[in-house]
Design an enzyme around this catalytic site. Structure first.
Site, PDB file in Angstrom:
ATOM      1  N   ASP A 140       0.868  -1.178   0.000  1.00 38.02           N
ATOM      2  CA  ASP A 140       0.000   0.000   0.000  1.00 38.02           C
ATOM      3  C   ASP A 140       0.905   1.229   0.000  1.00 38.02           C
ATOM      4  OD1 ASP A 140      -3.245   0.316   1.154  1.00 38.02           O
ATOM      5  OD2 ASP A 140      -1.987   2.083   0.852  1.00 38.02           O
TER       6      ASP A 140
ATOM      7  N   TYR B 148     -13.939   7.150 -13.231  1.00 41.18           N
ATOM      8  CA  TYR B 148     -13.677   6.054 -12.295  1.00 41.18           C
ATOM      9  C   TYR B 148     -14.131   4.718 -12.902  1.00 41.18           C
ATOM     10  CZ  TYR B 148     -14.638   2.769  -8.562  1.00 41.18           C
ATOM     11  OH  TYR B 148     -14.711   1.626  -7.819  1.00 41.18           O
TER      12      TYR B 148
END
Ligand code: UFG
Length: 329
Positions: free
Chosen positions: A32, A141
């Site tokens: 991450d 998106y």
């Protein structure tokens, strides 16, 4: 039991999926970049702070850790933001994915579960929606997720790269056992905003009450995040057993209107939800409900926690534990 790399494992759905993978006996490494995720949502020893766009480092990690499969959550998810800065969505979501796939191919790791979205369907012609509904995203998106889905279709065809694409409907709720839940900043999702309205007294805005639905507000398929997390376990185990690539709607098949969600919160808390009615939000389809039979029949997954009562109760418990002390009461 397998070694699984989870990208975006410091985020909402990724962190809860990491919890369930470990519960099922798998060994997990989280990648991450912490641009949106929360460090405290990942046990320190398994966190690698790294961007999926760093192909070389991801390749080394995959090899060193003997990773067998990847679950890829890392992405930006805010529809509104994607219309303001589309390039950011294509760079992070599409280039980030492509870089990860390149690293996986180099390291000969060819099994992937991908977080896709109901936004791939745009405003669907029929509801409940099956996976055969064509791609028709109406925002950057959704388009970024469709682009990655298409890349995966070609990689399956020509590179024996097997993937399961899960098209999420409305993930919500929290996992009390792990004390993990929804903490987006800024928050745009309905349930946390309703709970915040109860806590702060500042009204939530209902985006339109003149839709062609029974009470005039939009209907969505709310899936408990822990049910959604478990779908990933089924998906990755299917691939580890040599299963074929596939695409599944990850929803429950049951829709609730905004008014019904508010009513569930009022019932749970015994308090009125302060609210105002505003105009419709651009790009909101009146109703989005999954036909999730393919996921249930192919992988044997079942939603067991997705009643609206359970969802709001788990979300409420998490919100109370993680918010500032309430001003009144
Ligand atoms: N809503 C309100 N007021 C708010 C926020 C939401 O009335 O303050 C309504 C919306 O109009 C919608 C419903 O509540 O009808 C749910 O809205 P969310 O923003 O919580 O979720 P969306 O359905 O818009 O979005 C979800 C995912 C997206 C995904 C999309 C697919 O969060 O990532 O489904 O259509 F793209």
């Amino acid at each position: 039991m397998a070694k699984i790399l989870v990208t975006g494992g410091a985020g909402y759905i990724g962190s809860i999926t990491r919890h369930f993978l470990e519960k099922h006996g798998h060994s997990v490494i989280v990648v991450d970049n912490l641009s949106r995720g929360h460090r405290e949502a990942v046990p320190e020893p398994i966190l690698r702070v790294l961007d999926t766009r760093d192909t070389d480092k991801v390749e080394v990690l995959l090899r060193d850790e003997h990773v067998e499969a990847v679950i890829h959550f890392a992405a930006y998810i805010a529809v509104g933001e994607s219309t303001q800065v589309p390039e950011m969505y294509f760079t992070n979501n599409v280039s980030g994915s492509l870089s990860l796939f390149e690293a996986m191919l180099r390291a000969d790791v060819k099994r992937l579960v991908f977080s896709s979205t109901a936004a791939a369907y745009g405003i669907p012609a029929t509801v409940p929606i099956t996976e055969d509904e064509p791609y028709a995203p109406i925002n950057p998106y959704g388009e970024s997720k469709v682009m990655v889905e298409k890349i995966l279709e070609w990689l399956d065809r020509y590179r024996e790269f097997r993937s399961v694409r899960l098209r999420y409907f409305n993930a919500c709720g929290a996992e009390p056992e792990a004390d993990l839940g929804e903490e987006h900043d800024p928050e745009t999702h309905l349930i946390p905003l309703i709970l915040r309205a109860v806590q702060t007294g500042k009204p939530v805005t209902v985006f339109g009450d003149d839709y062609a639905t029974p009470d005039g507000t939009c209907i969505r398929d709310y899936i408990h995040v822990s049910d959604l997390a478990e779908a990933h376990i089924y998906a990755v185990e299917h691939l580890l057993k040599g299963g074929k690539s596939n695409v599944f709607n990850a929803g429950t098949g049951v829709g609730y209107s905004v008014e019904e969600v508010i009513a569930a919160v009022e019932h749970l808390t015994g308090k009125q939800v302060p609210r105002v009615t505003g105009p419709r939000r651009e790009g909101d389809p009146p109703s989005l409900v999954a036909d999730s039979r393919r996921l249930q029949e192919t992988l044997g997954w079942r939603p067991t926690r997705s009643s609206i009562e359970r969802i709001v109760s788990d979300a409420w418990e998490f919100a109370r534990r993680h918010s500032e002390p309430r001003s009144q009461s």
